[in-house]
Scaffold this active site. Structure first.
Site, PDB file in Angstrom:
ATOM      1  CB  THR A 130      40.547  29.951  61.911  1.00 15.10           C
ATOM      2  OG1 THR A 130      40.014  31.104  62.067  1.00 15.10           O
ATOM      3  CG2 THR A 130      39.942  29.686  60.469  1.00 15.10           C
ATOM      4  CG  ASP A 131      44.271  29.718  67.426  1.00 22.94           C
ATOM      5  OD1 ASP A 131      43.547  30.317  68.048  1.00 22.94           O
ATOM      6  OD2 ASP A 131      45.317  29.193  67.651  1.00 22.94           O
ATOM      7  CB  CYS A 132      42.806  34.436  66.935  1.00 28.15           C
ATOM      8  SG  CYS A 132      41.412  34.413  67.967  1.00 28.15           S
TER       9      CYS A 132
END
Length: 457
Positions: A2-4
């Site tokens: 995932t992105d943060c």
């Protein structure tokens, strides 16, 4: 991965999950193994609540461990081939040459009135003006490494021209207006330099300091890293209008990471180059395009709209009116667009079949009919009757042709390339119907047309 903060967004912003437990379960079940700023403590509760199976967690962990095994992270250093890579490969000659080649291939020629480009290296005086002309950091964009040396456009032009041409540089203006900014002290020397030159190269655009993720900036046209319009910053257009009054030819070089509505510039500039944020060798690449050492063949990966008012609101997730696939309004520069210093002709379109079975081969000929060698990026689009998409890109090929040379190009379409949503199946399926076939140099510059059928079963 995932992105943060992606799982956080699921239950706080997007409302696709009830809470962190529900969000982690849905993410892992969807195949996300690596969570940046995820919720480790939510995983076991998700299993206890029946939202996640233990084997689904095991699968995610196994995939992560497999990747680490392949990287040799559990091996002795002597057994890990990645540990033996010497530091001197960083910034080596081959890598620098590759950076230059990538920058050159990405440059898009948007306009070239009366074939003013490439510029002659015999020009006596050139004025290099603009906020991005000698800004090294701008070419790196966001989330970047730090090169040993960045070649600015000014340096690149001096590299290409040597000492036989007088290069006059003036910044001319800030990248955008700021509070209490007085333009006049910057405008005046730039206009004087332009008046004394044979040709003007204006290097402007935007900056990763203005467009990017979660930036703490709010000025005209930009808010928090987002753009509130598509215009070139007003101060740059104002300076260009003053430079236009000198009567000297102007080549506009844009460095930016997103589409721009440069309507006035399109009407009034003699040539326009879109150079993006081209990396450590951007300035050299731009200079080689300007003076003919490289024939540009980049193509736009996005549409350049005439106005932000031509695009539906971004928070409307419906695609109607957005991108080349659904936009019916005229655009400034279409998806896939890009000019060359030479010309190409398309002919002899043939299909291997009129009905799709296992595959259809599409064959045609491209010929370089211009005065110099160059690359053409041929593009294959389709429109299937009954589908909302106006066009769909299904293939492209970059072909290098010497002056007068020709080559047969072949594309192949298989059933899996033509999937569309089926309401009956609630998923992707091969749907029967007529498929229009379009071959061209952009999404709007269609050179050849044909069609074939997809039958039931």
């Amino acid at each position: 991965a995932t992105d943060c903060g992606a799982v956080y967004d699921m239950f706080i912003s997007h409302h696709t999950a009830k809470d962190s437990v529900d969000g982690m379960a849905k993410a892992i079940r969807a195949g996300v193994d690596n969570h940046c700023m995820g919720y480790v403590g939510a995983v076991i509760p998700a299993i206890e609540l029946g939202l996640l199976k233990e084997w689904e967690l095991d699968t995610a962990v196994a995939r992560l461990l497999r990747a680490r095994f392949k990287l040799g992270m559990f091996d002795d250093t002597s057994l890990n081939r990645y540990s033996s890579i010497p530091y001197n490969v960083v910034n080596n000659k081959a890598h620098r040459e590759y950076a230059l080649e990538l920058a050159k291939q990405s440059i898009v020629l948007l306009k070239n009135r009366n074939s003013i480009l490439p510029l002659s290296k015999k020009v006596k005086t050139i004025a290099v003006i603009g906020p991005n002309a000698n800004d090294a950091a701008v070419s790196l964009g966001n989330y970047n490494g730090e090169p040993a040396h960045i070649i600015t456009v000014l340096e690149g032009i001096k590299n290409v021209l040597g000492k036989n041409v007088q290069v006059k540089f003036q910044k001319g203006c800030y990248i955008t207006d700021t509070m209490h900014y007085n333009r006049e002290p910057d405008f005046k020397p730039a206009i004087e330099a332009a008046a004394a030159a044979d040709v003007i190269v204006f290097v402007g655009g935007i900056s990763p300091r203005l467009e990017g993720e979660a930036l703490q900036v709010k000025v005209d046209g930009f808010d928090g890293g987002d753009k509130t319009n598509l215009d070139l910053p007003a101060v740059q257009t104002a300076l260009l209008k003053e430079l236009k009054k000198t009567g000297k030819p102007i080549v506009l070089v844009l460095m930016n990471g997103s589409a721009l509505s440069i309507n006035w510039e399109n009407e009034n500039m003699d040539a326009i180059i879109e150079a993006w944020y081209g990396g450590e060798a951007a300035g050299q690449a731009i200079a080689e395009v300007l003076f003919g050492d490289h024939n540009p063949a980049g193509r736009l990966p996005v549409s350049f709209y005439r106005s932000i008012n031509d695009i539906p609101a971004f928070d409307d997730y419906a695609m109607k009116g957005k991108t080349y696939r659904y936009c019916e309004k005229p655009v400034l520069y279409p998806f896939g667009y890009g000019l060359s210093y030479t010309k190409f002709a398309y002919s002899d379109l043939k299909l291997s079949s009129a009905v799709l079975s296992e595959k259809i081969e599409i064959m045609f000929t491209v010929k370089n009919t211009g005065k110099m060698e160059g690359d053409e990026v041929v593009q294959l689009y389709i429109h299937q009757q009954g589908q909302q998409a106006i066009k769909e890109l299904k293939g492209y090929h970059r072909v290098h042709l010497k002056k007068g040379a020709s080559k047969q190009i072949t594309f192949a379409l298989k059933p899996g390339d033509l999937l569309h949503y089926s309401a009956a199946k609630d998923g992707l399926a091969i749907l029967p119907g007529k498929v229009e076939l379009m071959i061209g140099a952009s999404s709007q510059d269609i050179k050849l047309r044909s069609s074939f059928l997809i039958k039931n079963n």
